[in-house]
Design a protein around this motif. Sequence first.
Motif, PDB file in Angstrom:
ATOM      1  N   GLY B 134      50.332  19.237  76.708  1.00 15.81           N
ATOM      2  CA  GLY B 134      50.066  20.590  77.180  1.00 15.81           C
ATOM      3  C   GLY B 134      50.403  20.816  78.648  1.00 15.81           C
ATOM      4  O   GLY B 134      50.202  21.900  79.164  1.00 15.81           O
ATOM      5  N   VAL B 135      50.914  19.774  79.323  1.00 13.38           N
ATOM      6  CA  VAL B 135      51.243  19.933  80.746  1.00 13.38           C
ATOM      7  C   VAL B 135      52.515  20.783  80.883  1.00 13.38           C
ATOM      8  O   VAL B 135      53.503  20.518  80.206  1.00 13.38           O
ATOM      9  CB  VAL B 135      51.445  18.548  81.404  1.00 13.38           C
ATOM     10  N   PRO B 136      52.506  21.805  81.727  1.00 14.02           N
ATOM     11  CA  PRO B 136      53.692  22.656  81.880  1.00 14.02           C
ATOM     12  C   PRO B 136      54.902  21.856  82.355  1.00 14.02           C
ATOM     13  O   PRO B 136      54.765  20.913  83.125  1.00 14.02           O
ATOM     14  CB  PRO B 136      53.275  23.665  82.961  1.00 14.02           C
ATOM     15  N   SER B 137      56.092  22.268  81.873  1.00 15.19           N
ATOM     16  CA  SER B 137      57.298  21.504  82.190  1.00 15.19           C
ATOM     17  C   SER B 137      57.581  21.470  83.690  1.00 15.19           C
ATOM     18  O   SER B 137      58.108  20.490  84.202  1.00 15.19           O
ATOM     19  CB  SER B 137      58.495  22.070  81.430  1.00 15.19           C
ATOM     20  N   VAL B 138      57.180  22.534  84.391  1.00 19.25           N
ATOM     21  CA  VAL B 138      57.463  22.568  85.828  1.00 19.25           C
ATOM     22  C   VAL B 138      56.658  21.491  86.564  1.00 19.25           C
ATOM     23  O   VAL B 138      57.114  20.935  87.574  1.00 19.25           O
ATOM     24  CB  VAL B 138      57.188  23.992  86.395  1.00 19.25           C
ATOM     25  N   VAL B 139      55.486  21.124  86.004  1.00 16.80           N
ATOM     26  CA  VAL B 139      54.690  20.051  86.604  1.00 16.80           C
ATOM     27  C   VAL B 139      55.384  18.695  86.380  1.00 16.80           C
ATOM     28  O   VAL B 139      55.374  17.835  87.264  1.00 16.80           O
ATOM     29  CB  VAL B 139      53.252  20.045  86.039  1.00 16.80           C
ATOM     30  N   TYR B 140      56.017  18.522  85.199  1.00 15.01           N
ATOM     31  CA  TYR B 140      56.834  17.315  85.001  1.00 15.01           C
ATOM     32  C   TYR B 140      57.957  17.258  86.022  1.00 15.01           C
ATOM     33  O   TYR B 140      58.349  16.179  86.476  1.00 15.01           O
ATOM     34  CB  TYR B 140      57.405  17.282  83.580  1.00 15.01           C
ATOM     35  N   GLY B 141      58.468  18.443  86.378  1.00  9.21           N
ATOM     36  CA  GLY B 141      59.495  18.496  87.422  1.00  9.21           C
ATOM     37  C   GLY B 141      58.966  17.966  88.744  1.00  9.21           C
ATOM     38  O   GLY B 141      59.635  17.190  89.427  1.00  9.21           O
ATOM     39  N   LEU B 163      65.045  10.564  83.210  1.00 10.20           N
ATOM     40  CA  LEU B 163      63.690  10.004  83.180  1.00 10.20           C
ATOM     41  C   LEU B 163      62.647  11.114  83.124  1.00 10.20           C
ATOM     42  O   LEU B 163      61.660  11.022  82.389  1.00 10.20           O
ATOM     43  CB  LEU B 163      63.451   9.119  84.413  1.00 10.20           C
ATOM     44  N   THR B 164      62.883  12.180  83.894  1.00  8.37           N
ATOM     45  CA  THR B 164      61.940  13.303  83.888  1.00  8.37           C
ATOM     46  C   THR B 164      61.852  13.930  82.501  1.00  8.37           C
ATOM     47  O   THR B 164      60.757  14.168  81.975  1.00  8.37           O
ATOM     48  CB  THR B 164      62.371  14.360  84.922  1.00  8.37           C
ATOM     49  N   LEU B 165      63.022  14.192  81.901  1.00 13.75           N
ATOM     50  CA  LEU B 165      63.026  14.780  80.557  1.00 13.75           C
ATOM     51  C   LEU B 165      62.401  13.820  79.543  1.00 13.75           C
ATOM     52  O   LEU B 165      61.718  14.238  78.604  1.00 13.75           O
ATOM     53  CB  LEU B 165      64.448  15.143  80.132  1.00 13.75           C
ATOM     54  N   ALA B 166      62.640  12.497  79.725  1.00 21.52           N
ATOM     55  CA  ALA B 166      62.098  11.506  78.793  1.00 21.52           C
ATOM     56  C   ALA B 166      60.574  11.497  78.851  1.00 21.52           C
ATOM     57  O   ALA B 166      59.895  11.481  77.816  1.00 21.52           O
ATOM     58  CB  ALA B 166      62.649  10.119  79.125  1.00 21.52           C
ATOM     59  N   ILE B 236      63.553  18.983  90.329  1.00 23.92           N
ATOM     60  CA  ILE B 236      63.995  17.724  90.951  1.00 23.92           C
ATOM     61  C   ILE B 236      65.279  17.935  91.745  1.00 23.92           C
ATOM     62  O   ILE B 236      65.718  17.045  92.466  1.00 23.92           O
ATOM     63  CB  ILE B 236      64.175  16.567  89.945  1.00 23.92           C
ATOM     64  N   GLY B 237      65.872  19.110  91.644  1.00 27.70           N
ATOM     65  CA  GLY B 237      66.968  19.461  92.547  1.00 27.70           C
ATOM     66  C   GLY B 237      68.354  19.136  92.038  1.00 27.70           C
ATOM     67  O   GLY B 237      69.278  18.949  92.839  1.00 27.70           O
ATOM     68  N   LEU B 238      68.544  19.060  90.711  1.00 21.69           N
ATOM     69  CA  LEU B 238      69.901  18.837  90.201  1.00 21.69           C
ATOM     70  C   LEU B 238      70.783  19.995  90.639  1.00 21.69           C
ATOM     71  O   LEU B 238      70.370  21.152  90.617  1.00 21.69           O
ATOM     72  CB  LEU B 238      69.893  18.732  88.675  1.00 21.69           C
TER      73      LEU B 238
END
Lengths: 304, 304
Positions: B134-141, B163-166, B236-238
């Motif tokens: 349930g963690v928002p994707s932007v927080v994974y960012g 790695l972030t997407l994984a 992450i700044g891609l």
Amino acid sequence: MSIARRNVRTGERVIVNALFACAVLSVAVTVGIVAVLLVDAVEFFRESSLVDFLTGTVWAPGQGGGEGGQYGVLPLINGTLMIGLGSIVVGLPLGVLTAIYLSEYAKPRVRGVLKPTLEILAGIPTVIVGYFALQFITPSLLRPIFGDDRVFVFNAAAGSIAVGLMILPIIASISEDAMRSVPASLREAAYGLGSTKRQVSLRVVVPAALSGIAASVILAFSRAVGETMAVTIAAGNSPKMTFDYFTSIQTLTASIAQTVSGEAAAGTVRYNALFALGLTLFVITLAMNLISARIVRRFRQVYS
Amino acid sequence: MTASSSVGVLVPSRLRRGATRSGLKILIDGAFSVLLFVGTIVGVIALATLIWTIFDDGWARLVADPVAFMTSYVSRLPARAGIKAALAGSAYLMVLTALFCFPVGVGAAIYLEEFAPRNRVTNFVEANIANLAGVPSVVYGLLGLGIFARFLRMGPSLVAGALTLAVMSLPVIIVAARESIRAVPDGIRLGAFALGATRWQTVRRQVLPAAMPGTLTGTILALSRAIGETAPLLVIGLPIVIFSLPNDLRDPVSALPLLIFDWTSRPQAAFAAAAAAASIVLLALLLAMNAVAIFLRNRYTIRW
């Protein structure tokens, strides 16, 4: 037990330990998220007070490194709540009507078409939904109805409708699960008393599934709060204390996305502010997910 | 006399009242089922409108010269801009993400389903995985930015993005793999034990092969979500403007959703058309992945 223990060879133990490590890695991810957010957020609160952050009504990061800016989170919370509420206003009625239809009315063939269609809707990348909101919802739906001068190019209403469409499948599928788990005996008893299908749906199935519907709404709200791209594209980037849905606002997530695409240099106030926002977002969504999970657990127990 | 007259008065009026009430009831019931159907169909119409908008805006741009569009780098001139770097970047990210998260996700699922003792540690790990989902994707960012890009000094690179997407896809894959492992009947396991197999031999040779179609389906669906994600990669700044393909894990890459976001944010209508054309490519990619997933599910899933 003793036979099983004799069979466990050392190689097998290594494998089990490796598998255990995989499972524990997920805990490491959580620890990583909390640590990353806390470390830089604490750095941020050393320079800008926590009270100012939580009670300030102006979000205006300074240029460059961000020194001298105003960091009050309330306008962003305000924008986030507007999108959350607006998307629930769109997604809740549609989602619940869809759930009742799928659970009580639809023939298996119709259901077999509608369920995958909703899954497709849930699977559309958020950036494309954002494009749709900017290029269709605002110019072809909102502006013809409410007027060009009333509706700004970027507005909370378009963001809310877009996010509402994204959470519709969540509300529909969890509510439908809850409705289908209502025992058939309750429906049959109501039919036996002379109820029509509508009465059975509205007076027996929906009340019995109410906690599941509530859980789906809380989970959907949490998703809406965490949604980034559609609101960044369609709802704009001007943090404001407003409740006007036709004006441009900014959410917590959009503020993070905007700061990063503006490339805040590491270690600056502006960079650290990102993590304070991320922490705020994380705490809000975590709380809602926990509440939702608790409600789901309760309604699962009722009929089993 | 009085009795029969009172009956004569009462019965028709009761019948009449019954008749009007059931007439009204039929009307309300009919209106309700229409309302349900309309509520359900709104979601379908929204999806159709979204897809129609994307094709209406982007099809001409895409088919004008599809080869040039796919094999050109970005440009300041919308007519010459292409998606080469973004498309290749998304492909690299997808493969690498799968390599990272599939083994770990399946390992964690095997442990939790087959080896984990019922204790507090297991409960904690399970609750943790549910919350991660349930963690928002932007927080994974932000996690990727803080840990992979900065702390581990990977920078905005292919490996940091993957790695972030994984990490983001991990909970989804674990849940899917657990479900398909759980669907393997216990008779299979008991049969293997009876023949003298150890737990790991049973899992390796019986349970895993039987659970593989479902696991692969879940993994592909998780990857198709990851590949449509914009926010974590943005955070992450891609880069978006890039004129090379990666030769190394540490090289920067772009991604299709990032490019769509960038083009959508530009004011020129020609860039909007390019964004829509790129969206068609992304949707086609996702559709292909979903088709593979459905094929695997239908072709190889074992019904016990």
